[in-house]
Design a protein around this motif. Structure first.
Motif, PDB file in Angstrom:
ATOM      1  N   TYR A 178      83.375  42.676  -3.244  1.00 57.74           N
ATOM      2  CA  TYR A 178      83.823  44.029  -2.892  1.00 57.74           C
ATOM      3  C   TYR A 178      85.140  43.987  -2.122  1.00 57.74           C
ATOM      4  N   LYS A 179      85.227  43.113  -1.117  1.00 56.17           N
ATOM      5  CA  LYS A 179      86.431  43.040  -0.288  1.00 56.17           C
ATOM      6  C   LYS A 179      87.663  42.657  -1.112  1.00 56.17           C
ATOM      7  N   CYS A 180      87.510  41.655  -1.958  1.00 52.93           N
ATOM      8  CA  CYS A 180      88.645  41.209  -2.777  1.00 52.93           C
ATOM      9  C   CYS A 180      89.011  42.258  -3.824  1.00 52.93           C
ATOM     10  N   SER A 181      88.017  42.853  -4.441  1.00 51.09           N
ATOM     11  CA  SER A 181      88.278  43.892  -5.440  1.00 51.09           C
ATOM     12  C   SER A 181      88.961  45.096  -4.813  1.00 51.09           C
ATOM     13  N   PHE A 199      97.591  35.934  -3.248  1.00 56.87           N
ATOM     14  CA  PHE A 199      96.202  36.384  -3.220  1.00 56.87           C
ATOM     15  C   PHE A 199      95.703  36.620  -4.639  1.00 56.87           C
ATOM     16  N   VAL A 200      96.477  37.339  -5.423  1.00 52.08           N
ATOM     17  CA  VAL A 200      96.097  37.640  -6.809  1.00 52.08           C
ATOM     18  C   VAL A 200      95.957  36.353  -7.612  1.00 52.08           C
ATOM     19  N   THR A 201      96.940  35.482  -7.499  1.00 51.97           N
ATOM     20  CA  THR A 201      96.927  34.222  -8.249  1.00 51.97           C
ATOM     21  C   THR A 201      95.674  33.406  -7.957  1.00 51.97           C
ATOM     22  N   HIS A 202      95.285  33.346  -6.699  1.00 49.54           N
ATOM     23  CA  HIS A 202      94.164  32.502  -6.306  1.00 49.54           C
ATOM     24  C   HIS A 202      92.803  33.200  -6.408  1.00 49.54           C
ATOM     25  N   ILE A 226      90.476  32.579   1.117  1.00 47.35           N
ATOM     26  CA  ILE A 226      91.629  33.288   0.560  1.00 47.35           C
ATOM     27  C   ILE A 226      91.724  34.691   1.156  1.00 47.35           C
ATOM     28  N   HIS A 227      90.592  35.374   1.259  1.00 46.97           N
ATOM     29  CA  HIS A 227      90.574  36.718   1.839  1.00 46.97           C
ATOM     30  C   HIS A 227      91.042  36.678   3.293  1.00 46.97           C
ATOM     31  N   GLU A 228      90.559  35.720   4.041  1.00 54.13           N
ATOM     32  CA  GLU A 228      90.958  35.580   5.451  1.00 54.13           C
ATOM     33  C   GLU A 228      92.456  35.282   5.561  1.00 54.13           C
ATOM     34  N   MET A 229      92.951  34.419   4.704  1.00 51.32           N
ATOM     35  CA  MET A 229      94.379  34.083   4.736  1.00 51.32           C
ATOM     36  C   MET A 229      95.233  35.306   4.413  1.00 51.32           C
ATOM     37  N   TYR A 230      94.790  36.113   3.462  1.00 51.95           N
ATOM     38  CA  TYR A 230      95.537  37.331   3.134  1.00 51.95           C
ATOM     39  C   TYR A 230      95.450  38.338   4.281  1.00 51.95           C
ATOM     40  N   SER A 231      94.281  38.485   4.846  1.00 59.20           N
ATOM     41  CA  SER A 231      94.073  39.437   5.939  1.00 59.20           C
ATOM     42  C   SER A 231      94.906  39.102   7.170  1.00 59.20           C
TER      43      SER A 231
END
Length: 77
Positions: free
Chosen positions: A62-65, A30-33, A16-21
């Motif tokens: 940390y990255k997502c937060s 991003f928030v939903t998932h 999810i982080h990679e997809m958002y990035s």
């Protein structure tokens, strides 16, 4: 069983982080998932048996937060 769920959650958050990035999903997606998975992983970091796995978990937390709080701060300004 809980340790396997924690490992799976870690992998999902990385994706999810990679997809958002790479702008493949929106901030709202991003928030939903992310929210529930982030909470679950934070509560279950102790399930990882190695220090390296725990460090990976803390890193993605940390990255997502950071993304969540950066966006929130942008609304406040």
């Amino acid at each position: 069983m809980l340790s396997e769920l924690a490992e799976c959650t870690l992998l999902m958050l990385k994706v999810i982080h990679e997809m958002y990035s790479t702008q493949r999903i929106t901030y709202d997606e991003f928030v939903t998932h992310t929210r529930k998975k982030l909470q679950f992983l934070s509560e279950n970091v102790s399930q990882f048996t190695s220090e390296a796995e725990r460090e990976n978990a803390y890193d993605i937390i940390y990255k997502c937060s950071s993304i969540l709080s950066e966006h929130r701060e942008g609304y406040l300004q």
